[in-house]
Design an enzyme around this catalytic site. Structure first.
Site, PDB file in Angstrom:
ATOM      1  CB  THR A 192      45.780  51.627  50.711  1.00 41.27           C
ATOM      2  OG1 THR A 192      46.169  52.915  50.281  1.00 41.27           O
ATOM      3  CG2 THR A 192      46.962  50.943  51.402  1.00 41.27           C
ATOM      4  N   GLY A 222      54.149  58.026  52.164  1.00 37.07           N
ATOM      5  CA  GLY A 222      53.183  57.769  53.237  1.00 37.07           C
ATOM      6  C   GLY A 222      53.592  56.621  54.137  1.00 37.07           C
ATOM      7  CB  THR A 242      44.332  51.315  54.812  1.00 38.52           C
ATOM      8  OG1 THR A 242      43.721  52.237  53.906  1.00 38.52           O
ATOM      9  CG2 THR A 242      43.235  50.649  55.624  1.00 38.52           C
ATOM     10  N   GLY A 245      48.000  58.628  55.964  1.00 37.76           N
ATOM     11  CA  GLY A 245      49.346  58.169  56.276  1.00 37.76           C
ATOM     12  C   GLY A 245      50.083  59.011  57.297  1.00 37.76           C
TER      13      GLY A 245
HETATM   14  N1  ASP Z   1      47.837  55.072  53.969  1.00 41.21           N
HETATM   15  C1  ASP Z   1      47.956  55.418  52.583  1.00 41.21           C
HETATM   16  C2  ASP Z   1      48.900  56.613  52.478  1.00 41.21           C
HETATM   17  O1  ASP Z   1      48.806  57.508  53.282  1.00 41.21           O
HETATM   18  C3  ASP Z   1      46.668  55.744  51.908  1.00 41.21           C
HETATM   19  C4  ASP Z   1      45.497  54.852  52.221  1.00 41.21           C
HETATM   20  O2  ASP Z   1      45.625  53.887  52.957  1.00 41.21           O
HETATM   21  O3  ASP Z   1      44.393  55.112  51.705  1.00 41.21           O
HETATM   22  O4  ASP Z   1      49.664  56.676  51.550  1.00 41.21           O
END
Ligand code: ASP
Length: 336
Positions: A192, A222, A242, A245
């Site tokens: 991300t 997310g 990140t 989520g």
């Molecule tokens: N936070 C992101 C989500 O949950 C994923 C990530 O940051 O790796 O969609």
């Protein structure tokens, strides 16, 4: 106190999670450095924090090794559904604010604006659509087909959903489907992207974009689309997150961290935000911060997190950030 007039700062992340294949690291570093240069240049030329975070994130969305825009992970159905958001806090022009001065308001007042999109598959750069939602609609969050129709009207680059799927993402998805191995999950759980910045006028901005978590269900949204969770900016600073989520949403991670910068340095706030997240959810996540004095902070508790910074004092830096040491969770015992 706000930032000195000539100071600016930009922090970007390329996701917290598993380190991914070692062979990809140099190219990921290269992609991050190129994106930071672009965003840094915007700030150096006197551009806005909002322009800088949008340019940084859009460049990372275009890079196939990051889990955002082109190269996003695929959902359980094998298709791409992307989330993105941005937010800005701009000091209200002092000349327009003469009344506030007369009334002895010494603290600068800020105006905040935000835009976000979720579950979109046909827009090349979700972060640019989030910006259009902020600038040209009366709304903050738009999703799916309606958001895509709005994108077309705004003249953004549209694509067929399949054109957002990189060979690499398709391959990873096949492996996951065939083996359902933790190994495949490990290699995927990273990438991300996000950025936070302060410009020379003291405006603060944050932007985040993702293809989501590996194995996500069709229709899942997310934190990266949720203002206050994955992205936030206010007069004390700006934050992008990140990681898992669902945990970031329930802890309102970026809003909590941004407001905590009223009292503490970004460095300390980042560390404490992740410690609190571990205590309340046991999840893995990372956060990047900048405050109104152009100080920066970042922390995570995953295996690794790619971070880059560009500021008016030290220029450009890149690092694979080590996780914080997970503090022993307090055991509350009953005294004998
Ligand atoms: N936070 C992101 C989500 O949950 C994923 C990530 O940051 O790796 O969609």
């Amino acid at each position: 106190m706000s930032a000195r007039k000539d100071r600016f700062a930009l922090v970007a992340h390329g996701g917290a999670g598993a380190p991914g294949p070692a062979a990809e690291r140099p190219e990921r570093r290269h992609g991050m450095v190129a994106a930071l240069r672009l965003g840094g240049l915007v700030l150096r030329r006197g551009g806005t924090a909002l322009e800088a975070v949008a340019a940084t994130v859009a460049a990372l969305e275009d890079h196939p090794l990051f889990n955002a825009g082109y190269g996003s992970l695929l959902n359980s159905e094998g298709s791409v559904e992307m989330d993105a958001s941005l937010m800005v806090a701009e000091p209200i022009d002092e000349t327009l604010d003469a009344d506030a001065h007369r009334n002895h308001h010494h603290e600068l007042e800020y105006r905040v604006s935000a835009g976000a999109v979720a579950a979109i598959s046909r827009v090349r750069n979700p972060i640019l659509l989030a910006r259009e939602v902020m600038d040209r609609s009366p709304h903050i969050l738009m999703v799916g087909a309606g958001a895509e129709r709005f994108a077309r009207g705004a003249g953004l680059t549209m694509v067929k959903p399949d054109e957002m799927i990189s060979e690499r993402a398709r391959e990873r998805w096949r492996i996951r489907q065939a083996q359902r191995l933790a190994e495949a999950e490990d290699a995927d759980g990273h990438g991300t992207v996000g950025a936070v910045a302060i410009d020379v006028r003291g405006a603060l901005a944050a932007a985040t974009s993702t293809g989501g978590v590996p194995g996500k269900l069709y229709g899942r949204v997310g934190d990266s689309a949720i203002i206050g969770a994955g992205t936030f900016a206010h007069k004390y600073g700006a934050a992008s997150a990140t990681g898992q989520g669902e945990a970031i949403i329930v802890t309102a991670l970026c809003r909590e961290a941004t407001m905590a910068m009223a009292e503490a340095t970004p460095r300390r706030v980042a560390q404490e935000a992740i410690e609190e997240l571990i205590a309340s959810t046991s999840a893995e996540a990372g956060i990047i911060l900048v405050d109104r004095k152009a100080r920066m902070g970042y922390a995570h508790n995953a295996a690794t997190m790619q971070v880059g910074t560009y500021d008016s004092v030290r220029g450009l830096q890149h690092l694979w950030l080590e996780p914080i040491r997970k503090r022993q969770r307090a055991v509350i015992g009953v005294a004998p």
